[in-house]
Motif scaffolding. Structure first.
Motif, PDB file in Angstrom:
ATOM      1  N   PRO A   1       1.003  -0.855  -0.345  1.00 50.54           N
ATOM      2  CA  PRO A   1      -0.606  -0.086  -0.164  1.00 50.54           C
ATOM      3  C   PRO A   1       0.390   1.270  -0.109  1.00 50.54           C
ATOM      4  CG  PRO A   1       0.094  -0.782   2.143  1.00 50.54           C
ATOM      5  CD  PRO A   1       0.640  -2.009   0.990  1.00 50.54           C
ATOM      6  N   ASP A   2      -0.092   2.305  -0.501  1.00 51.94           N
ATOM      7  CA  ASP A   2       1.134   3.516  -0.378  1.00 51.94           C
ATOM      8  C   ASP A   2       1.787   4.119   1.391  1.00 51.94           C
ATOM      9  OD1 ASP A   2       0.373   4.224  -2.498  1.00 51.94           O
ATOM     10  OD2 ASP A   2      -1.233   5.579  -2.653  1.00 51.94           O
TER      11      ASP A   2
ATOM     12  N   ASP B   1       2.947  10.217  -6.366  1.00 53.64           N
ATOM     13  CA  ASP B   1       2.062  10.328  -7.766  1.00 53.64           C
ATOM     14  C   ASP B   1       2.300  10.152  -8.807  1.00 53.64           C
ATOM     15  OD1 ASP B   1      -0.036  11.260  -6.000  1.00 53.64           O
ATOM     16  OD2 ASP B   1       0.190  13.082  -5.721  1.00 53.64           O
ATOM     17  N   LYS B   2       4.174   9.954  -8.480  1.00 54.22           N
ATOM     18  CA  LYS B   2       4.685   9.977 -10.241  1.00 54.22           C
ATOM     19  C   LYS B   2       4.640   8.196  -9.864  1.00 54.22           C
ATOM     20  CE  LYS B   2       9.414  10.453 -11.934  1.00 54.22           C
ATOM     21  NZ  LYS B   2      10.092  10.573 -12.067  1.00 54.22           N
TER      22      LYS B   2
ATOM     23  N   GLY C   1       4.159   3.242  -3.045  1.00 56.67           N
ATOM     24  CA  GLY C   1       3.231   2.344  -3.059  1.00 56.67           C
ATOM     25  C   GLY C   1       3.809   1.313  -4.516  1.00 56.67           C
ATOM     26  N   THR C   2       3.987  -0.231  -4.364  1.00 57.22           N
ATOM     27  CA  THR C   2       4.437  -0.838  -5.369  1.00 57.22           C
ATOM     28  C   THR C   2       3.988  -1.803  -5.547  1.00 57.22           C
ATOM     29  OG1 THR C   2       5.550  -2.428  -3.633  1.00 57.22           O
ATOM     30  CG2 THR C   2       7.385  -0.277  -4.882  1.00 57.22           C
ATOM     31  N   GLN C   3       3.804  -2.698  -7.197  1.00 61.09           N
ATOM     32  CA  GLN C   3       3.228  -4.103  -7.220  1.00 61.09           C
ATOM     33  C   GLN C   3       3.983  -4.477  -8.561  1.00 61.09           C
ATOM     34  OE1 GLN C   3      -0.759  -3.010  -9.701  1.00 61.09           O
ATOM     35  NE2 GLN C   3      -1.119  -4.957  -9.439  1.00 61.09           N
ATOM     36  N   ASN C   4       4.188  -6.147  -7.957  1.00 62.18           N
ATOM     37  CA  ASN C   4       4.858  -6.649  -9.078  1.00 62.18           C
ATOM     38  C   ASN C   4       3.485  -7.350  -9.669  1.00 62.18           C
ATOM     39  OD1 ASN C   4       5.421  -8.875 -10.658  1.00 62.18           O
ATOM     40  ND2 ASN C   4       6.289 -10.020  -8.510  1.00 62.18           N
TER      41      ASN C   4
END
Length: 138
Positions: free
Chosen positions: A75-76, A98-99, A119-122
Motif C-alpha cells: 500500500p501507499d 503521484d509519479k 506504493g509498489t506492485q509486481n
C-alpha cells in the motif's frame, strides 16, 4: 618445457573461463515462501543486517529485502526514514508522490523521510526483490 607451457596455458584458460562463470554465482539470493515476516499477502520482509553508521546524519543503517510475489502489492506508505532502494530481481510498478515509474533489475531510487509516499506492485510473472538500505537517525 613444452609440456609445462601447455599445462600453464590450460590452467590460465580455465582461470579465464571461471571469470565468465563466477558472475552467475553472485546473483541475488532467492528465498523460500515462508522466510522472513509477512507484511501483507504475497509480500515478505527479510532482514539482512544492521550496523552503526559512520555518516554523521545517521546513527544506524539497516539492510532488508522486500519479496513480492507476482500480483502482490504494497500500500501507499509515508516513508519513516531516508532510504536507498535497489531492484535485485524482477520489476515493480512504483507510485511515488503521484509519479508513476517502473523499476527493473539493477535500478536504484531513493525515498526521503517526511517527503515521500510510495506504493509498489509486481505486475510481472516472476518474483520481485527490492533491497532497501534504511538510513536511521535513531
Amino acid at each position: 618445457m613444452l609440456d609445462i607451457d601447455r599445462r600453464s596455458a590450460l590452467a590460465i584458460g580455465f582461470a579465464g573461463l571461471s571469470g565468465l562463470v563466477l558472475p552467475e554465482q553472485a546473483a541475488a539470493q532467492t528465498y523460500g515462501p515462508n522466510e522472513g515476516k509477512e507484511l501483507t499477502q504475497g509480500v515478505r520482509q527479510i532482514d539482512l543486517g544492521e550496523r552503526e553508521s559512520l555518516i554523521p546524519a545517521y546513527k544506524k543503517v539497516h539492510l532488508r529485502d522486500i519479496v513480492l510475489q507476482p500480483g502482490a502489492k504494497t500500500p501507499d506508505n509515508a516513508m519513516m526514514n531516508d532510504m536507498l532502494c535497489h531492484m535485485t530481481e524482477g520489476e515493480l510498478a512504483v507510485v511515488q508522490n503521484d509519479k508513476q515509474f517502473t523499476v527493473k533489475k539493477g535500478d536504484v531510487w531513493t525515498c526521503a523521510k517526511g517527503i515521500t509516499t510510495e506504493g509498489t506492485q509486481n505486475k510481472g510473472n516472476a518474483v520481485a526483490i527490492m533491497r532497501i538500505i534504511d538510513l536511521l537517525t535513531t
